[in-house]
Every structure is written in C-alpha cells, then in structure tokens.
Design an enzyme around this catalytic site. Sequence first.
Site, mmCIF file in Angstrom:
data_model
loop_
_atom_site.group_PDB
_atom_site.id
_atom_site.type_symbol
_atom_site.label_atom_id
_atom_site.label_comp_id
_atom_site.label_asym_id
_atom_site.label_seq_id
_atom_site.Cartn_x
_atom_site.Cartn_y
_atom_site.Cartn_z
ATOM 1 N N LEU A 62 0.840 -1.189 0.000
ATOM 2 C CA LEU A 62 0.000 0.000 0.000
ATOM 3 C C LEU A 62 0.882 1.248 0.000
ATOM 4 O O LEU A 62 1.841 1.329 0.774
ATOM 5 C CB LEU A 62 -0.879 -0.024 1.262
ATOM 6 C CG LEU A 62 -1.912 1.079 1.433
ATOM 7 C CD1 LEU A 62 -2.989 0.991 0.361
ATOM 8 C CD2 LEU A 62 -2.535 1.025 2.816
ATOM 9 N N SER A 73 3.389 -6.616 2.382
ATOM 10 C CA SER A 73 2.254 -5.942 3.006
ATOM 11 C C SER A 73 0.956 -6.219 2.232
ATOM 12 O O SER A 73 0.657 -7.381 1.950
ATOM 13 C CB SER A 73 2.577 -4.438 3.096
ATOM 14 O OG SER A 73 1.675 -3.780 3.916
ATOM 15 N N GLN A 74 0.234 -5.168 1.860
ATOM 16 C CA GLN A 74 -1.019 -5.381 1.119
ATOM 17 C C GLN A 74 -0.801 -6.224 -0.134
ATOM 18 O O GLN A 74 -1.681 -6.973 -0.555
ATOM 19 C CB GLN A 74 -1.625 -4.025 0.745
ATOM 20 C CG GLN A 74 -2.870 -4.128 -0.101
ATOM 21 C CD GLN A 74 -3.422 -2.767 -0.494
ATOM 22 O OE1 GLN A 74 -4.046 -2.095 0.317
ATOM 23 N NE2 GLN A 74 -3.203 -2.356 -1.735
ATOM 24 N N ASP A 77 6.693 -3.923 13.924
ATOM 25 C CA ASP A 77 6.256 -3.499 12.595
ATOM 26 C C ASP A 77 5.600 -2.112 12.614
ATOM 27 O O ASP A 77 5.915 -1.263 11.801
ATOM 28 C CB ASP A 77 5.289 -4.558 12.044
ATOM 29 C CG ASP A 77 4.786 -4.218 10.661
ATOM 30 O OD1 ASP A 77 5.422 -4.627 9.680
ATOM 31 O OD2 ASP A 77 3.759 -3.507 10.548
ATOM 32 N N HIS A 88 7.794 -1.337 9.699
ATOM 33 C CA HIS A 88 7.093 -1.822 8.511
ATOM 34 C C HIS A 88 7.816 -1.482 7.205
ATOM 35 O O HIS A 88 7.961 -2.327 6.334
ATOM 36 C CB HIS A 88 5.673 -1.259 8.483
ATOM 37 C CG HIS A 88 4.805 -1.911 7.455
ATOM 38 N ND1 HIS A 88 4.471 -3.248 7.518
ATOM 39 C CD2 HIS A 88 4.222 -1.438 6.323
ATOM 40 C CE1 HIS A 88 3.715 -3.557 6.474
ATOM 41 N NE2 HIS A 88 3.552 -2.482 5.738
#
Length: 294
Positions: free
Chosen positions: A37, A103-104, A220, A275
């Site tokens: 994202l 991630s996403q 994260d 993250h």
Amino acid sequence: MKQPVVANIYLALASALLLHCVCRTEGHRPVIIVHGLFDGPRQFETLKLFIMKSHPGTHVYMIDLYDYIFSLAPLWKQVEGFKHAVYPIMQSASDGIHLICFSQGGLVCRGLLATLDDHNVHSFILLSSPMAGQYGDTAYLRYFFPKLLKSEVYRFCYTTLGQKVSICNYWKDPHNQEKYLKTSSFLAQLNGETAHHNITRWRENLLRIKTLVLIGGPDDGVITPWQSSLFGFYDENENIVEMKDQDWFVKDAFGLKTLYLQGDLKKYIHSGVLHTQWHSNSTVYYESIDEWLT
Ligand SMILES: *[C@@H]1O[C@H](CO)[C@@H](O)[C@H](O)[C@H]1NC(C)=O
Ligand SMILES: *[C@@H]1O[C@H](CO)[C@@H](O)[C@H](O)[C@H]1NC(C)=O
C-alpha cells in the site's frame, strides 16, 4: 592407448562441470516482487540488489502497477491487473518462479495464486502481510481516514462503497464480525470464512506452491495485530488467537493446514524491524528469504 582414454575422461568431467555451472546460473528461478500500500517498485531496489548479489543472473521483476495512491484500488481489480503482468513471466519460466509480496501486496498475491489455475510459483514469500486482516489505526489509516476512530471504520468499510477501497477488503473488525462476513468481498472469501463456489479450486491452486514463507515481527508498527503476518488475529476481546487455533486453519478451509502438515510452511519472526524496513534489511533477507530463492 591409455592416454586418449584418460583425456576423454577429463573431457567428459570438464564438460559435466561446465554443464553443471551453466545449469546453476540458468537455474535461478525468476523472482517477481509485488509492492504494498502506498508504495511502488522503487522501494524494492535494495531487495533486488540483495538477490542479485546472492544469486547472480536471477531475473528480478518488480511489477509497476497500482503504485502509490492507486494501491487503494479494490483488490480483486488489482489481482486482475497483476495477473496480466505476471502470467507471461510465469509462462516463459519453464522451471517456475518465486513470488515475494510485501504488506497489502501479499493479499494481491493470495488472490493471484487462488485464481491462476496454472501458476508455477515455487516459493511464496509474504513479507509482513496482513494475512488474517487488519484492525489498527496506524499512520496509513489516518492518511485515508483522518477523522475516523478504528472502532468506527467498519461503518464505511462494510458497505458496497467501502469494499471498493483496498484497505476495506481486509479490514477485520473483531467487534463486528457478522457485518464483516456479510460484506467482505475479498479476505473472508480467500480465507474460507464464507462459503463460495470456488473454494475447492482456490485451495488446489494455493497448494501447488512448494513453500509458503511468512515473515513478520512485533515492532512493525503498521500491521495490527502484527501476528496477522503469521495468520494470527484478535478474538472479540482483542486477545490474539494464533494461526493453529483459527477456525479456518482447523478446518483447512484454504489449504494452510495441509501446507503446515507437509512441512511446507516456514515462519520467521524478527524484532526491531519497522514496517517500511522489511525489504531493505539484510538480516531479514539472509535469514529468512535467501535460501528460498534457489
Ligand atoms: C468463481 O469463479 C467464477 C469464474 O472464474 C467467477 O465468475 C465467480 O465470480 C467466482 N466466485 C466467487 C465467489 O468469487
Ligand atoms: C534489521 O533486522 C534485525 C532483525 O533481524 C533488527 O534487529 C535490526 O534492528 C533491523 N535493522 C533495521 C535498520 O531495521
């Protein structure tokens, strides 16, 4: 008479060695990287360097689609887009490919693997991906919903309009599970939380991978709970239910338990990684990614 025989043996040995070397450099499967994202391929240059250094000659593809703000597009739409980019690479790699998704992007990749009946993914590497959903008002969320509390987000996300925004496709409010199951058009289907016609096919497709690698950690700061990167999630009291106690794991709804029982599920937990640092951290790379890229 003896000399030529020995020479021939040497020649045979030499060519065998040469062949071996050629095979090894050509033998590195291509690696496809899918971003997350609000980012794009540029964030993965360091990861590409790690791969090239460790496995020279590897083709690394960073897919340049749905970058930055466009990563808010609904996930099924992104899956279709990435499919067109990824499929030709798979087809030209007779020995298969590896997939690293951040991630996403991990959810986009889950959608890809579920719906591609002839994918040839060997290692499926998920770098801090919210596999069991997201319920946290981190910086990312505040960017999109500046005034909403996380306890209120479901009012937007669990609507037809909300499901047109990527974040809502994996927003999982533990206090509004009924609404989640009713409206989630992505995560609830992928994780087999709701019944649908394609579940058997999707499960078979996921099970064609050789190894599933899950990477995440407590510092994260974005994935909430962070255990979601390892398929853990909150119960209604916001206590963590680990992967092995999740209903869909016990029922093997989408193949995760099978992968686990076969020994094909690897988990790595790293502390001290923010993250945005997962893909640029050499310790993370060498301890948990490198060996799966052969
Ligand atoms: C199942 O697959 C078919 C064909 O690929 C598709 O039209 C349909 O929307 C899918 N169903 C679900 C629940 O995703
Ligand atoms: C890299 O990862 C290790 C854990 O594997 C961690 O201790 C370290 O703080 C990380 N470094 C950065 C810059 O994120």
